[in-house]
Design an enzyme around this catalytic site. Sequence first.
Site, short mmCIF file in Angstrom:
data_model
loop_
_atom_site.label_atom_id
_atom_site.label_comp_id
_atom_site.label_asym_id
_atom_site.label_seq_id
_atom_site.Cartn_x
_atom_site.Cartn_y
_atom_site.Cartn_z
N HIS A 96 0.85 -1.18 0.00
CA HIS A 96 0.00 0.00 0.00
C HIS A 96 0.89 1.24 0.00
CE1 HIS A 96 -3.79 -2.04 1.88
NE2 HIS A 96 -3.97 -1.83 0.59
N CYS A 125 -2.25 2.69 8.93
CA CYS A 125 -3.25 1.69 8.54
C CYS A 125 -4.45 1.71 9.47
CB CYS A 125 -2.64 0.30 8.54
SG CYS A 125 -1.45 -0.01 7.22
#
Length: 288
Positions: free
Chosen positions: A178, A281
């Site tokens: 990511h 996150c």
Amino acid sequence: MATPNTAPAIETGRIAQHRTYLMCRPEHFTVSYRINPWMEPANPTDTALAVRQWQSLYDTYIALGHDVHLIDPIEGLPDMVYTANGGFVIDGVAYGAKFRFQERVPEGPAFMEWFGENGFQVVDPVEVNEGEGDFLLVGSKVLAGTGFRSTGDSHRELRDVFGKEVVSLTLVDPRFYHLDTAIAVLDPVEGPGGVERANIAYLPHAFDEASRAVLEDLYPDAILVSDADGAVFGLNSASDGRNVIISPRAKGFEAQLRERGYTPVLVDLSELLLGGGGIKCCTLELRR
């Protein structure tokens, strides 16, 4: 919990801006499948420890004066704690997530339901994207990652939804799957008097050559973080423009931040790293 530095902002010239976040308590956290290199189902996880570490992050945000909203965890969705992947929110518009892996697909509707119930205008995604995990607002631009999770077509969709310039970047190291594992947004969208002074830190080797060239051109003053600090998810951090919440193991990055006048705030989420996630996150910014 980590104790934030409360010295007057005038000492560094960095200005802390109020943030509003969405988080999810990891009551069902475990690693029962493998969809990234960090996950190993054979290794035991400690849910109670994950909750304690998450609580430290929550308490840190509150101590720094930020607002935190909570979405209820759902049994059977252990990765819901990583709320950054649940959508991307600007100006009260929530562009929903459409997850690549089947194990996480049910999270998308759960987050979109929460957005709708809490007054956001919800845009259902057509293309595969994993929200703020791959989309980072940096000043007036959106940096958008692809390579492992979000598709390039989602970048076009993102541009259509928000009408902002979208800069596509390709990730090439599977450990940094990511964008928010390889880039940290450090400065506020606007500085004093509305002057944009956005800046970032990033891990160069996580990107292909073309993307590195783009980052070098856009952010010549960026902090370049070492592989060692990247590998402990040092870049998976949250910043209010002055205070930067980072892993205590990212020692080099901590020193780099201090040299630039930021205040590092250390929060250990080592248990949640077993699922492939860190501070950012677990943190979705809600921009009204």
